[in-house]
Each structure stands twice: as C-alpha cells, then as structure tokens.
Design a protein around this motif. Structure first.
Motif, PDB file in Angstrom:
ATOM      1  N   SER A  51       0.839  -1.211   0.000  1.00  0.00           N
ATOM      2  CA  SER A  51       0.000   0.000   0.000  1.00  0.00           C
ATOM      3  C   SER A  51       0.867   1.251   0.000  1.00  0.00           C
ATOM      4  N   THR A  52       2.046   1.162   0.651  1.00  0.00           N
ATOM      5  CA  THR A  52       2.954   2.319   0.695  1.00  0.00           C
ATOM      6  C   THR A  52       3.593   2.567  -0.667  1.00  0.00           C
ATOM      7  N   THR A  53       4.139   1.520  -1.296  1.00  0.00           N
ATOM      8  CA  THR A  53       4.781   1.718  -2.607  1.00  0.00           C
ATOM      9  C   THR A  53       3.749   2.013  -3.693  1.00  0.00           C
ATOM     10  N   GLU A  54       2.519   1.544  -3.497  1.00  0.00           N
ATOM     11  CA  GLU A  54       1.434   1.884  -4.431  1.00  0.00           C
ATOM     12  C   GLU A  54       1.185   3.386  -4.414  1.00  0.00           C
ATOM     13  N   GLY A  55       1.105   3.944  -3.187  1.00  0.00           N
ATOM     14  CA  GLY A  55       0.937   5.393  -3.061  1.00  0.00           C
ATOM     15  C   GLY A  55       2.127   6.146  -3.624  1.00  0.00           C
ATOM     16  N   LEU A  56       3.335   5.583  -3.439  1.00  0.00           N
ATOM     17  CA  LEU A  56       4.554   6.227  -3.922  1.00  0.00           C
ATOM     18  C   LEU A  56       4.611   6.253  -5.448  1.00  0.00           C
ATOM     19  N   VAL A  57       4.252   5.131  -6.082  1.00  0.00           N
ATOM     20  CA  VAL A  57       4.244   5.072  -7.550  1.00  0.00           C
ATOM     21  C   VAL A  57       3.228   6.059  -8.124  1.00  0.00           C
ATOM     22  N   SER A  58       2.052   6.129  -7.527  1.00  0.00           N
ATOM     23  CA  SER A  58       1.016   7.046  -8.016  1.00  0.00           C
ATOM     24  C   SER A  58       1.400   8.500  -7.805  1.00  0.00           C
ATOM     25  N   SER A  59       1.899   8.809  -6.607  1.00  0.00           N
ATOM     26  CA  SER A  59       2.142  10.210  -6.257  1.00  0.00           C
ATOM     27  C   SER A  59       3.463  10.747  -6.798  1.00  0.00           C
ATOM     28  N   SER A  60       4.385   9.868  -7.215  1.00  0.00           N
ATOM     29  CA  SER A  60       5.685  10.352  -7.701  1.00  0.00           C
ATOM     30  C   SER A  60       5.529  11.207  -8.952  1.00  0.00           C
ATOM     31  N   LEU A  61       4.599  10.852  -9.840  1.00  0.00           N
ATOM     32  CA  LEU A  61       4.339  11.679 -11.021  1.00  0.00           C
ATOM     33  C   LEU A  61       3.873  13.066 -10.602  1.00  0.00           C
ATOM     34  N   VAL A  62       2.997  13.102  -9.614  1.00  0.00           N
ATOM     35  CA  VAL A  62       2.437  14.376  -9.158  1.00  0.00           C
ATOM     36  C   VAL A  62       3.516  15.238  -8.501  1.00  0.00           C
ATOM     37  N   PHE A  63       4.414  14.591  -7.774  1.00  0.00           N
ATOM     38  CA  PHE A  63       5.518  15.318  -7.156  1.00  0.00           C
ATOM     39  C   PHE A  63       6.386  15.977  -8.231  1.00  0.00           C
ATOM     40  N   GLY A  64       6.714  15.214  -9.274  1.00  0.00           N
ATOM     41  CA  GLY A  64       7.485  15.776 -10.380  1.00  0.00           C
ATOM     42  C   GLY A  64       6.730  16.884 -11.086  1.00  0.00           C
ATOM     43  N   ALA A  65       5.399  16.725 -11.191  1.00  0.00           N
ATOM     44  CA  ALA A  65       4.573  17.728 -11.876  1.00  0.00           C
ATOM     45  C   ALA A  65       4.621  19.079 -11.172  1.00  0.00           C
ATOM     46  N   ARG A 388       3.419  36.050 -16.471  1.00  0.00           N
ATOM     47  CA  ARG A 388       2.364  35.053 -16.677  1.00  0.00           C
ATOM     48  C   ARG A 388       2.886  33.636 -16.504  1.00  0.00           C
ATOM     49  N   GLY A 389       4.029  33.331 -17.081  1.00  0.00           N
ATOM     50  CA  GLY A 389       4.570  31.982 -16.982  1.00  0.00           C
ATOM     51  C   GLY A 389       4.952  31.614 -15.562  1.00  0.00           C
ATOM     52  N   ILE A 390       5.732  32.488 -14.910  1.00  0.00           N
ATOM     53  CA  ILE A 390       6.197  32.167 -13.553  1.00  0.00           C
ATOM     54  C   ILE A 390       5.052  32.243 -12.548  1.00  0.00           C
ATOM     55  N   GLY A 391       4.097  33.180 -12.768  1.00  0.00           N
ATOM     56  CA  GLY A 391       2.958  33.303 -11.855  1.00  0.00           C
ATOM     57  C   GLY A 391       2.060  32.083 -11.921  1.00  0.00           C
ATOM     58  N   MET A 392       1.724  31.669 -13.131  1.00  0.00           N
ATOM     59  CA  MET A 392       0.897  30.470 -13.273  1.00  0.00           C
ATOM     60  C   MET A 392       1.671  29.243 -12.806  1.00  0.00           C
ATOM     61  N   GLY A 393       2.978  29.220 -13.089  1.00  0.00           N
ATOM     62  CA  GLY A 393       3.810  28.103 -12.650  1.00  0.00           C
ATOM     63  C   GLY A 393       3.805  27.953 -11.135  1.00  0.00           C
ATOM     64  N   ALA A 394       3.922  29.085 -10.419  1.00  0.00           N
ATOM     65  CA  ALA A 394       3.914  29.049  -8.956  1.00  0.00           C
ATOM     66  C   ALA A 394       2.570  28.562  -8.428  1.00  0.00           C
ATOM     67  N   SER A 395       1.481  29.029  -9.050  1.00  0.00           N
ATOM     68  CA  SER A 395       0.144  28.616  -8.616  1.00  0.00           C
ATOM     69  C   SER A 395      -0.062  27.125  -8.850  1.00  0.00           C
ATOM     70  N   VAL A 396       0.342  26.669 -10.038  1.00  0.00           N
ATOM     71  CA  VAL A 396       0.152  25.252 -10.373  1.00  0.00           C
ATOM     72  C   VAL A 396       1.101  24.369  -9.567  1.00  0.00           C
ATOM     73  N   PHE A 397       2.252  24.929  -9.127  1.00  0.00           N
ATOM     74  CA  PHE A 397       3.138  24.199  -8.212  1.00  0.00           C
ATOM     75  C   PHE A 397       2.359  23.794  -6.965  1.00  0.00           C
ATOM     76  N   PHE A 398       1.632  24.740  -6.378  1.00  0.00           N
ATOM     77  CA  PHE A 398       0.849  24.439  -5.179  1.00  0.00           C
ATOM     78  C   PHE A 398      -0.308  23.504  -5.501  1.00  0.00           C
ATOM     79  N   LEU A 399      -0.880  23.638  -6.708  1.00  0.00           N
ATOM     80  CA  LEU A 399      -1.935  22.718  -7.134  1.00  0.00           C
ATOM     81  C   LEU A 399      -1.401  21.286  -7.146  1.00  0.00           C
ATOM     82  N   TRP A 400      -0.216  21.097  -7.750  1.00  0.00           N
ATOM     83  CA  TRP A 400       0.343  19.753  -7.860  1.00  0.00           C
ATOM     84  C   TRP A 400       0.848  19.226  -6.519  1.00  0.00           C
TER      85      TRP A 400
END
Length: 477
Positions: A51-65, A388-400
């Motif tokens: 269950s731990t590595t399952e969460g890690l595999v799923s969430s690792s993409l989101v962390f990179g995002a 626009r790029g850095i502002g949206m990037g910062a916002s989407v950073f918190f989203l991800w």
C-alpha cells in the motif's frame, strides 16, 4: 473581411488548438493510465507493490509535476511557449518508455517523477499558450478545450486498460498500458513544428512586428493592430516602473493575484478529484466489484468526465466563471457527503457498489463540468504578461503539491479510516473552499487579458488608498 477569409483564420485557430492540446491529451493519459495498471503492478510476479509503494508510484508523477509546473512557467517566459512544448513532447516520449520498461519500483518512481516534469510543464504552458493566442470572446472555449483533451486522455486510458485487462491474460499487461502514451507525445512534437509562437511572448521580447504578423493571420488587420497596440501600452507602462520580475511580486496587486492563483489551485485539488481519477479502480474494488468489473465500471468515470467538459464549455459561454465554480463546488460537497454517509447504511448490500459508482460519476460531472474548466481558465487569465509563466507556474506548483499530498495520503486514509470517513473529510474541506471562492475570486468573462491586468492593478490601488484615507480620517477624529 470576406467570409472565406474568416473561415481560413478560424481554421488556423482550430488547428492551433488541436495540436497544442495534444499536450493535454498526454497529460490526461499519463495521469489516468495508472488507475488500471496498479492492480497488475501490485502482483508478486510484477513489481509486488505494498500500500505504501502503491501510493509512492502514483504520487511520484504528481511530485514531479509540481516542479515541472514552476520551472516550465519560468522557462516558457524565457525561451517561448512553442519551444518548451516541443521539449515537453520529448520528455513525455522518453519518460513513458522508461516507465513501461521499468524492472523495479525504484526505476518506476524515478521515471514517473521525470514524466511528472512534463505533465506539470504541460499543465502550465499549454493553457498559457492558448490564452495568449485566442481572441477574448473565444478564450474561454479555447482554453477549456485543453481540459477536454485532458479528460479525453483519461477516458482513453480507462478504455485501453479495460480492454487489455479483460482480454490479455498476462500479468505484465500493465507495461503495454503505459507504453501507449508514446503515441500522443510523437504527434505533439511533429504538430508543434507547424504552428506559430505566441504573439504575446514575442511582444514581451519587444518583437512587436513578429507579434503583429502572427496576429493578422488569426484576426482581421484592424483587430490585430489594436491588440498589438494594447499589449505594447501595458508593456511600456510596466517598463516605466523599472522593475524586474522578482520586483514585480513586491507590488501589492501582483501579490494579491499570486495568492488568488495559489488558492484556486488548492481549491481544485482538495475536492479529492484525483483520488477518484488515480484510485477509481481501487475504490470500486473496495465497494464490492471484482477487478475486471471495476476496470469496466471505471470507464463510466471517463465518459462522464468528457461529457461534463462539453457541457462546461457551453456553460462558460453563457455564464460567468465565478457562479459556475460555486455551483460546481456545491455539487462536489453534496456528492462527497453522500459518498461519506452511504457506507454507514448500505455497505455490504448488493446495490452498494452500483450506488458508489453512480455517485462517483455524479461527482465527476460537477467537477469536470464546472470546477476544473474554470480553474485552468482563470489561472491562464489572471496573471500579467510579464510574469504570466512564472505566476501560473507558482500557482500550479501548489496545485500539484496538494495533488501529491492527496494522492499519497488517500490510500492510507482509505485503509485506516474507510470509505465513509475519507470522503467526509474532503466534503468538510470543500466547505472552506467555497467560502474562499465567494470572497476573493473576480469575474473575468469577456475581458481581454490586458483589461484583467488593469482591473487588478487599479482596483487594488484604489482599495489601498481608501484604507489610507480611513486611517487618516480616524487620526483626525
């Protein structure tokens, strides 16, 4: 402008939209495919996930995002939207190969993080690119078509997962599920060779003639000239202040936009939508479906998501962004509450799995028809051109990052607290979200990007001056 000329220009805009949103299709497929691949990855003969590595595999993409979003926005401001989308296509392709061929959990997590960089970059750069290319009256429709491609990618992933899972009797079928995502990556790279750079990015680099030449292929001459003049006025006013990008965030009105952007991103993710998009198969299995039936049932989530976005695009043309978002959040709260209370009275009954499926479908209808389209559209609209790029990037950073925390914690909550308590927690969080939206979000419908910028700048200054006058008058009294 003659009708045939209008048709040619509209055709060019459609072509730009379709090609650019292939980035959204890759985004959607790569986030959705894990849903059906996890049960096969977890087998002892495969990656043997706990269950731990399952969460890690799923969430690792989101962390990179999260990091792909913040760095992608900054790089797009420096090197251009088009060039960065082409680079994202290359990362999508090679990271997908790495995931599909991974021999163990460690390499899978590493390649999922790299794939996440591309997903995060696409989540920022593609909507930004589309919002800068679109005329103001069509901006809502064009930008939300990226959301349509995201959910179409997720639906494609669910369908392919169900077909392969039911008809291929091989535990290693998850590798084929993942590798299918190389196709949209290839189409994106070749497609981007045929479309122009953002005219507003050219203008930000003082290449006004290039900006005008692109705009006049997409608008009539008079509109193109007026649009370039409006962009130039905004840029010239910014340069008179003589501040660089880092200094921009010291201005109260810019900080206010950034806080609103971060808030919008967090609001979208604490709906818990990605707990269903990533773990939908697991939720349906926990409610009583067999694995193969859950894979098929999960297609309903994908179908309703695509249908809801179509409806959302239509509603955005009729109503404002803010009221649509509030209605969507009310629907999310009601369905999450129902999902929370349902197991308390009906768990174990034959009808229970079908009710869970029905409620997740209804939840996604509100989410993908209102909350998600408005989120991505407003994030692409509210930031001034210079940041626009850095502002949206910062916002989407918190989203991800919020997405990462939800996807990491969700299987733990589900395992320890059960279905009921987990969904009730998300319902309570969304009550707070709706209060934030009601108080802080402005309406941006039918305003040009430059008009939105002017609204924030002068409205914030006006409120600040009013506060100063109140303090001054209070001291006199």
């Amino acid at each position: 402008m003659e009708k045939s000329e209008i048709d040619i220009k509209n055709s060019k805009m459609k072509k730009i939209t379709i090609i650019a949103t292939l980035g959204g299709l890759s985004f959607g497929f790569d986030t959705g495919v894990i849903n059906g691949a996890l049960p096969f990855m977890s087998m002892s003969s495969q990656l043997n996930l706990t269950s731990t590595t399952e969460g890690l595999v799923s969430s690792s993409l989101v962390f990179g995002a999260a990091f792909g979003a913040v760095s992608g926005g900054t790089l797009a401001d420096s090197f251009g939207r088009k060039r960065m989308i082409k680079w994202l296509a290359i990362i999508f392709f090679f990271a997908t190969l790495g995931c599909g061929l991974s021999p163990n959990v460690t390499s899978m997590v590493i390649f999922r993080v790299i794939l996440g960089l591309a997903v995060g970059g696409a989540s920022v750069i593609v909507p930004t690119f589309l919002s800068e290319m679109a005329p103001k009256e069509r901006r809502g429709r064009m930008v939300t078509q990226n959301e349509l491609m995201i959910v179409t990618g997720q639906l494609a992933a669910y369908v392919i997962n169900a077909v392969l899972g039911n008809f291929v009797d091989n535990p290693g079928v998850w590798r084929v599920m993942l590798l299918v995502a190389t196709v949209p990556a290839v189409l994106l790279w070749f497609g981007m060779l045929r479309i122009p750079e953002s005219p507003r990015w050219y203008a930000s680099k003082s290449k006004y003639w290039s900006a005008y030449n692109i705009l006049r292929t997409l608008r009539d001459e008079k509109t193109a000239e007026s649009e370039v003049r409006e962009i130039k006025t905004i840029i010239d006013n910014e340069r008179l202040i003589k501040n660089d990008t880092s200094q921009s965030f010291k201005q109260p009105w810019v900080r206010k936009i950034l806080y609103i952007g971060i808030g919008i991103g967090i609001v979208q993710q604490i709906t818990g939508v990605n707990s269903i998009m990533y773990y939908g198969t697991e939720i349906l299995r926990d409610s009583g479906f067999a694995t193969k039936a859950a894979l098929i049932g999960n297609i309903a989530n994908g179908i309703i998501s695509v249908g809801a976005v179509f409806i959302g695009i239509w509603l955005l043309g009729k109503f404002g962004r803010k009221p649509l978002l509030i209605v969507g959040q009310l629907g999310v709260i009601l369905t999450l509450s129902a999902l929370g209370f349902l197991p308390l009275v009906l768990q174990g009954q034959p009808i229970f799995p079908f009710l869970v499926l029905s409620l997740t479908v209804l939840f996604l209808g509100f989410m993908q028809g209102a909350v998600a389209p408005v989120t991505w559209l407003m994030l692409s609209e509210i930031f001034p051109l210079k940041i626009r790029g850095i502002g949206m990037g910062a916002s989407v950073f918190f989203l991800w990052i919020t997405n990462f925390l939800v996807s990491l914690i969700f299987p733990v909550l589900l395992g320890n607290l059960g279905l009921s308590s987990t969904f009730l927690i998300f319902a309570c969080l969304n009550v707070i979200s709706i209060l934030f939206v009601k108080k802080f979000l402005p309406e941006t419908k039918d305003k040009s990007l430059e008009e939105i910028e002017a609204y924030f700048k002068y409205n914030t200054k006006k409120k600040k001056n009013i506060k100063k006058n109140i303090v001054r008058e209070g001291k006199k009294i």
